[in-house]
Design an enzyme around this catalytic site. Structure first.
Site, short mmCIF file in Angstrom:
data_model
loop_
_atom_site.label_atom_id
_atom_site.label_comp_id
_atom_site.label_asym_id
_atom_site.label_seq_id
_atom_site.Cartn_x
_atom_site.Cartn_y
_atom_site.Cartn_z
N VAL A 288 -16.61 -26.64 28.49
CA VAL A 288 -16.08 -25.50 28.20
C VAL A 288 -17.19 -24.84 26.99
O VAL A 288 -17.39 -23.57 27.16
CB VAL A 288 -14.66 -25.72 27.25
N GLU A 293 -18.31 -17.23 28.92
CA GLU A 293 -17.18 -16.49 30.01
C GLU A 293 -17.39 -15.27 30.34
O GLU A 293 -16.97 -14.76 31.12
CB GLU A 293 -15.66 -16.84 29.42
N ASP A 335 -43.09 16.74 40.93
CA ASP A 335 -43.49 17.99 41.69
C ASP A 335 -43.91 18.99 40.53
O ASP A 335 -43.39 18.63 39.15
CB ASP A 335 -42.43 18.70 42.60
N ASP A 629 -37.60 17.65 46.74
CA ASP A 629 -36.32 18.34 46.89
C ASP A 629 -36.06 18.74 48.68
O ASP A 629 -35.00 19.34 48.82
CB ASP A 629 -36.52 19.62 46.27
N ASP A 633 -39.18 15.20 52.09
CA ASP A 633 -39.28 14.31 51.08
C ASP A 633 -38.36 12.94 51.08
O ASP A 633 -38.64 12.06 50.19
CB ASP A 633 -38.98 15.00 49.81
N GLU A 698 -21.07 -24.60 19.47
CA GLU A 698 -19.98 -25.04 20.38
C GLU A 698 -20.03 -26.54 20.73
O GLU A 698 -19.07 -27.35 20.96
CB GLU A 698 -19.57 -24.34 21.37
N THR A 728 -12.53 -14.41 19.89
CA THR A 728 -13.50 -13.82 18.65
C THR A 728 -14.85 -13.47 19.28
O THR A 728 -15.38 -12.78 18.71
CB THR A 728 -13.64 -14.80 17.74
#
Length: 912
Positions: A288, A293, A335, A629, A633, A698, A728
């Site tokens: 764990v 997580e 361009d 454009d 292209d 942890e 938390t």
């Protein structure tokens, strides 16, 4: 898909008669619908869009949250706890899985909706005849009976029958055919499948050449594309490279956690003398403690937030993964017209055989014959419209030429222009010119041509003199004209040549090469397109960020060089490569040129040149952003890492092929997007560091418990660990995804394409620096409470013993010490090198709210009896609380000192 256009046997259909019948049935006309009629029809037939009819996908997405690698790791821990009889721990872990899956599912749904909502920023547009005039509307508002104006590069948004004109159409979306098909109003097909009818065009296809008008007969799900969508609907979510990389890391974490848990069970039982039950508790805690997580949902949400932020700044990003790519862009191929400049053309000077004429609206030039011929040609060889000064339609260059023609006394109504036009040779990007065959009032036919001087002048044999008669174009005069073009180009003006040729009415050539020869030059038209005022600052930011800018334009080299110098792209004399020179270059020569230090401008370049340049840069390891454009292209936009299409002036084909669309066509928006991409990438690294930094504190309590052989009671219960992970940690992690940009963000060189998001220095900082400090502080708090109560190693702390309450306070102290260290880690993670003071302690209010929430939650866990009974906590005294107050400052201060030493070391290294 096998529908056949059928007619009665023996009936010979006339195209005009067929059209009249269709218009009658649709209750429409060749001039289109009125706005009021269109709105009524929209209510009746519905919007022109494809609607989902497939099943719901959310159940599958929800199931996926329970089966990703980190969730599988928790399932294993829950199963292990259940097998050895610690059911409360197993139930708590399952609850964590459910809570985390629900949270991740909600975040991913939010991210998906954020990306889908971008459609509102980029609606597909269509040009139609409404109320007798051309109007541009959203394609979803098309209704049967509308008359579409179809031009080169347009995406056809409804099924329609051509009224006039001829176009080349890419039908690959419907038929799979790669080659464009010709469609014309003059071709009437019967007894053929619907998609093969040469007078029809269909939704989802694109016009690659030509112009036409067509009446809409089917929209939305009634179109051929709608039929296909109803038959086969499959929506798959693409995983971004970043998510893929993090998922691989998650599997690695899972593998390490399982191996550590399995290895420590025999170590704890045989080496440390723990009971099998205590060894399994330790293994569960280890599993764990190693699971981050919230990692995957937080990354997805951060990318989605970045996409939404970019859209508000004018850059619509179509894929989440593009945000990550933007942060590593090191070459921008841009361009000139409309991107660096305002794309608001205005003719300023006209050069003819009669001299130089300055075009001033208050003082129009004299109406001499040569200028009248020139103005007539500019109005005829044109597809723009000026309905009024505030409502223009068409290419800005053509709009400018129409305006100049009006000042010269020639105004041609668009309908009259269309009536006179016999045929058109469309603008060819490689030839850089356009021509039309037009009839005048006397019945004579003229060829009118406009285009780049270097492509039009060689086709001219004569020049119109002061009396309006052709005279030979001598080599000396050609030299004068070439010098004139160069002089105007050096001033940043765009120059076009305009020519004409009289033709016999019965011998109008259909071949372009035969038509565009023996022309008579009418004059040179110079127009100005001023640079955008904000581009210079954006270019400066690119230079300081280590981003190279290469200009690729179809314009004259000197014009492009002048504009590039004005906006700061070039700071020395640039190397200008013409399209002809580029075509003659070998791949090796091009690679050498691009690898050199020269500032480059590719002038008179074709769309194929863009593709070749993009390939060469990518092969050299660069991350390339390419603007475009036009229809041609599209290959270069697809090949570039970030294809950038123009939202205003760009074609539908370019927008579909691109990764990002600029809604304002502005180069400065590209720079803002790169900066935002860097910021989002940095923030992802910050909350990954924040989450990983908690693995050490942890795991440490369980390691201490195992290595002591049980002499030290478990400093943190598994349920308290789960409360810490779920309760938390999440909100501050989300808040770090909203961090403002660090100082110097655009002074750093671009990161390399191969650089992973999770690197060894980050892990060392998280696990062995911040994590160890937090672990030492929490264990200090744990032993402080136990030793104060008179505990010694091996003393019993079980239920019913005198030290049990002190033990509960000690585990609570470990929990609070982790929360306090977490706060310090959150502030430390806000910057990688800069000091916290440089970005402001209070500059991220979301983080402050997240910290306030976790403090309130920690207080509830410590002091509320219901939570005390569930989690095994006990109320802490004032001296215990006072001990934890400096923990955040110690954690943040240690990292602040580390960053100061790092900056100082780098500064000394730079000096030496």
């Amino acid at each position: 898909m096998t529908d056949v256009v059928d007619v009665e046997p023996g009936v010979q259909l006339d195209p005009t008669e067929q059209l009249d019948r269709l218009l009658r049935d649709l209750r429409s006309s060749r001039s289109g619908l009125s706005s009021r009629d269109a709105q009524r029809r929209l209510v009746h037939v519905g919007t022109n869009e494809l609607r989902r009819r497939g099943g719901r996908t959310w159940p599958r997405e929800l199931v996926r949250q329970f089966t990703h690698p980190l969730a599988l790791l928790l399932w294993a821990a829950a199963g292990l706890a259940w097998l050895v009889g610690i059911e409360p721990v197993a139930i708590a872990i399952v609850a964590v899985i459910v809570i985390n899956a629900a949270f991740a599912f909600v975040q991913e749904q939010h991210a998906e909706k954020a990306v889908e909502a971008l459609a509102a920023y980029l609606p597909m547009r269509a040009k139609v005849l409404r109320d007798g005039r051309v109007a541009e509307i959203e394609a979803i508002q098309l209704v049967p009976g509308d008359v579409l104006i179809i031009e080169e590069g347009d995406r056809i948004s409804a099924d329609a029958r051509l009224l006039d004109g001829g176009i080349e159409v890419d039908l690959s979306a419907l038929t799979g055919e790669a080659l464009p098909a010709f469609r014309s109003a003059d071709l009437l097909d019967s007894q053929v499948p619907l998609l093969q009818a040469r007078d029809l065009v269909f939704s989802g296809t694109t016009c690659t050449e030509g112009e036409a008008r067509a009446v809409v007969f089917a929209t939305g799900m009634r179109t051929e594309l709608g039929r296909i969508a109803a038959l086969s609907e499959r929506v798959e979510r693409d995983e971004s490279p970043l998510e893929h990389q993090v998922r691989r890391v998650a599997w690695l974490i899972a593998l390490i956690s399982v191996l550590m848990g399995v290895a420590f069970i025999p170590v704890a039982t045989l080496g440390a003398g723990l009971s099998f039950l205590n060894a399994v508790i330790f293994a569960v805690g280890l599993l764990v403690g190693n699971v981050p997580e919230g990692l995957l949902p937080v990354i997805t949400l951060a990318l989605a937030i970045g996409v939404r932020g970019l859209a508000r700044r004018g850059a619509v990003v179509k894929r989440l993964s593009a945000v990550e790519t933007l942060g590593s862009t090191d070459v921008i191929c841009t361009d000139k017209t409309g991107t660096l400049t305002e794309n608001r053309m205005r003719v300023t000077v006209i050069h003819t055989a009669t001299g130089t004429h300055t075009l001033d609206p208050d003082r129009p030039p004299p109406g001499e014959a040569t200028l009248i011929h020139l103005a007539t040609a500019m109005a005829a060889c044109n597809n723009a419209r000026i309905d009024d000064p505030d409502h223009t339609t068409g290419d800005p260059t053509e709009v400018a030429m129409l305006g100049a023609g009006v000042l010269l006394g020639v105004s041609l109504d668009p309908d009259e222009r269309l009536r006179r036009r016999r045929s058109q040779f469309h603008f060819d990007p490689s030839l850089k010119r356009m021509s039309t065959l037009d009839a005048d009032d006397q019945g004579h036919t003229w060829l009118h041509t406009k285009g780049a001087p270097e492509t039009v002048l060689p086709l001219c044999a004569t020049e119109l003199d002061t009396d309006g008669h052709p005279r030979p174009l001598t080599p000396a005069r050609r030299g004068e004209l070439a010098d004139l073009v160069d002089t105007q180009a050096q001033r940043g003006l765009r120059v076009l040549a305009v020519a004409e040729r009289p033709l016999a009415p019965d011998a109008a050539p259909t071949d372009r090469d035969q038509a565009e020869r023996d022309l008579t030059l009418l004059g040179l038209v110079a127009m100005v397109d001023p640079p955008r005022p904000e581009v210079a600052d954006a270019v400066a930011h690119c230079h300081t960020a280590g981003i190279r800018i290469i200009v690729i334009t179809g314009d004259h080299g000197l014009t492009a060089a002048a504009i590039a110098k004005q906006v700061g792209i070039t700071r020395t004399e640039p190397t200008v490569i013409t399209g002809y020179e580029l075509d003659r270059m070998s791949e090796t020569d091009l690679d050498t040129l691009l690898a050199g230090p020269s500032e480059l401008i590719f002038a008179r370049s074709s769309p194929e040149a863009k593709l070749r340049i993009a390939d060469a840069l990518r092969d050299a390891g660069h991350v390339v952003a390419m603007t475009g454009d036009g229809v041609n292209d599209a290959p270069a936009l697809r090949r570039a890492d970030i294809g950038i299409a123009m939202g205003r002036s760009g074609t539908d084909v370019a927008r579909e092929a691109s990764t990002m669309v600029l809604t304002d066509d502005n180069f400065a928006t590209i720079t803002a997007a790169v900066q935002a991409g860097r910021r989002v990438y940095d923030n992802i690294r910050k909350f990954i560091l924040y989450i990983f930094a908690h693995a050490t504190p942890e795991v440490t309590p369980f390691v201490v418990f195992a290595l002591s052989g049980g002499a030290v009671p478990l400093p943190l219960t598994v349920l308290q660990l789960l409360a810490f992970d779920v309760g938390t940690e999440t909100l501050p992690a989300l808040a770090l995804g909203r961090e403002p940009a660090e100082p110097g963000l655009m002074q750093r060189p671009p990161r390399k394409r191969s650089e992973p998001v999770i690197r060894a220095p980050m892990l060392l900082r998280a696990w062995l620096f911040l994590g160890l400090i937090c672990a030492a502080l929490e264990m200090a708090g744990f032993f402080y409470v136990l030793l104060k109560a008179g505990w010694h190693p091996g003393a019993p702390t079980d239920v019913g013993t005198p030290l049990h309450h002190a033990y509960q306070q000690a585990t609570t102290m470990t929990f609070l010490g982790m929360v306090a260290g977490q706060i310090g880690t959150a502030f430390a993670a806000r910057t990688e090198r800069a000091s916290l003071r440089s970005i402001g302690v209070l500059s991220n209010p979301l983080l402050l709210w997240g910290i306030a929430f976790e403090l309130v939650l920690a207080a509830a866990i410590i002091y509320l009896p219901p939570l005390q009974s569930v989690l095994g906590t006990a109320p802490l005294t004032l001296d215990m609380l006072a001990l934890t107050v400096p923990f955040p400052i110690i954690v943040w201060g240690a990292d602040e000192l580390r960053r100061w030493l790092l900056r100082r070391t780098n500064k000394h290294a730079a000096i030496t």
